[in-house]
Scaffold this active site. Sequence first.
Site: not given
Length: 207
Positions: A134, A43, A16
Amino acid sequence: MTVSQKDFPVVCVGGSAGGLDAYTRLLHNLPDDMGAAIVIVNHLRVVATQLHEILPWHTKMPVELITEGLILRPNRVFIIPAQHDLHVLDGEFRLEPISKPRGWPNVITVFLRSMTEHWGGKLIAVIVSGYDGDGAEALCDIKDAGGITIAQKPETAEQPDMPNSAMASGCIDFVLSPEDIARQIVRISLEHSPDGVPAAAHGVNHP
């Protein structure tokens, strides 16, 4: 796609914020003919990704933005599109509308779990720079499926949250810099090669 056609490593690189630095450092140190597929799951909920335009400057492997039904092949880099969950079925990518449109996305976790359920080849999960955690929830699933898990060394990441969450899962095999992650992927590909001497053994790209 037959079982033999699936018999190559798939490397999922999840990241991300700060991920671009990790992706470029990783790809710069990977050969273009090592026999593995690289899937970058980044992301992005709203803004369209530009990774498929940026990353070709850092690798000689073809870089493709994933579309529905695209076949998973070795020696390529695949990029998740924004606002989608990513799955794999019968050796092809499947796209669905993002299942968690608010809060931190879980697209990495979704893809890793799909791979453990629907991919017969070697799996390598790599978690690099990013906020939140995540991917961490699926790392033990990867190990249970016989895969290998790697976290970026936090001090080399622009945002260490995701690597730290991955390490906290207790299911990480290696904690490495992006450059050393690339070397580990090459070693795994070498071990996976039927003759033990894949093209990757002959050097790395420095475009």
